[in-house]
Design a protein around this motif. Structure first.
Motif, short mmCIF file in Angstrom:
data_model
loop_
_atom_site.label_atom_id
_atom_site.label_comp_id
_atom_site.label_asym_id
_atom_site.label_seq_id
_atom_site.Cartn_x
_atom_site.Cartn_y
_atom_site.Cartn_z
N UNK A 158 -0.48 3.86 -1.85
CA UNK A 158 -1.72 3.61 -1.11
C UNK A 158 -1.62 4.35 0.22
N UNK A 159 -2.62 5.12 0.52
CA UNK A 159 -2.65 5.88 1.77
C UNK A 159 -3.62 5.18 2.71
N UNK A 160 -3.08 4.75 3.84
CA UNK A 160 -3.84 3.97 4.81
C UNK A 160 -4.12 4.79 6.05
N UNK A 161 -5.30 4.60 6.58
CA UNK A 161 -5.71 5.25 7.82
C UNK A 161 -6.06 4.17 8.84
N UNK A 162 -5.76 4.43 10.09
CA UNK A 162 -6.11 3.50 11.17
C UNK A 162 -6.60 4.30 12.36
N UNK A 163 -7.37 3.65 13.22
CA UNK A 163 -7.81 4.30 14.45
C UNK A 163 -7.73 3.32 15.61
N UNK A 170 -8.30 0.92 7.71
CA UNK A 170 -9.18 0.94 6.58
C UNK A 170 -8.54 0.21 5.41
N UNK A 171 -9.24 0.18 4.30
CA UNK A 171 -8.75 -0.53 3.12
C UNK A 171 -7.80 0.33 2.29
N UNK A 172 -7.71 1.61 2.62
CA UNK A 172 -6.77 2.46 1.93
C UNK A 172 -7.34 3.19 0.73
N UNK A 173 -6.65 4.24 0.34
CA UNK A 173 -6.94 4.96 -0.90
C UNK A 173 -5.73 4.80 -1.80
N UNK A 174 -5.97 4.23 -2.98
CA UNK A 174 -4.88 4.09 -3.95
C UNK A 174 -4.82 5.35 -4.79
N UNK A 175 -3.75 6.10 -4.63
CA UNK A 175 -3.57 7.35 -5.37
C UNK A 175 -2.58 7.15 -6.51
#
Lengths: 114, 109
Positions: free
Chosen positions: A89-94, A106-111
């Protein structure tokens, strides 16, 4: 938007293909962070941006990974020639400011690389 | 390199009891710390933060303690509830935002 938005939420790709993950931070947030999280594991720091600048890219796992941010807003994380070990899971934050205020995720992208 | 880490991977407590989650950090330049809660399938959620000019900060049912002498951080959750079950991470903002491994808090009925 009201929060950090990531797209896609799920991505299944074949080994060897390139993928692009997108992060829309909260409006006005100058700092943006990318993390990778494998199942049941902690957050592996990948890269952060202050504005459009990424001062330290040493957290990226390999040269197949790259990230950019344009206009102090949207960021994309690109993985070239994906491998099965990239599955996570790739997570982004700001955050409003780097290292001074809380970051919102964010909720993330599950790759999944098959 | 310097890192942020947690002492225990799993903590099991009875519902209604207090719980304490610990965190050690090694970056002496750290001046801002954050605790996050992550529920299954979701992104981490901010709980509470503390700056290095403080030793203690309280929120609703949560208290964070900072001991700069031994570079130790703790999160205390009072009267734990089933909804507190999650993985808790401490984060250190000295170089971007670096997370520890996490502690899985399990609330037993």
């Amino acid at each position: 938007g009201a929060g950090v938005s990531q797209s896609p939420s799920n991505k299944v790709t074949e080994k060897g293909k390139d993928v692009e993950l997108r992060c829309d931070p909260i409006s006005g947030h100058t700092a943006l962070y990318w993390y990778r999280q494998s199942l049941g594991q902690g957050l592996e720091f990948l890269i952060y941006f202050q504005g459009n600048s990424a001062p330290d890219k040493s957290g990226l796992p390999s040269d197949r990974f790259s990230a950019e941010r344009t206009g102090g807003s949207v960021s994309t994380l690109t993985i070239q020639r994906t491998q099965q070990e990239d599955s996570a899971v790739y997570l982004c934050a700001s955050s409003l400011a780097l290292g001074r205020t809380e970051a919102f995720f964010g909720q993330g992208t599950r790759l999944t690389v098959v | 390199g310097e890192s942020v880490g947690l002492h225990l991977p799993t903590l099991s407590v009875q519902e209604g009891d207090n719980s304490i989650i610990n965190c050690a950090y090694s970056n002496s330049a750290s001046d801002y710390f954050i605790w996050y809660k992550q529920e299954s399938g979701k992104g981490p959620q901010f709980i509470i933060d503390i700056r290095s000019n403080m030793d203690k900060r309280q929120g609703q049912r949560v208290t964070v303690l900072l001991n700069k002498t031994v570079k130790h951080l703790s999160l205390q959750i009072a009267a734990t509830q089933p909804g507190d079950s999650a993985v808790y991470f401490c984060a250190d903002s000295a170089d971007g935002l670096t997370f520890g491994k996490g502690t899985h808090l399990i609330i037993q009925p």
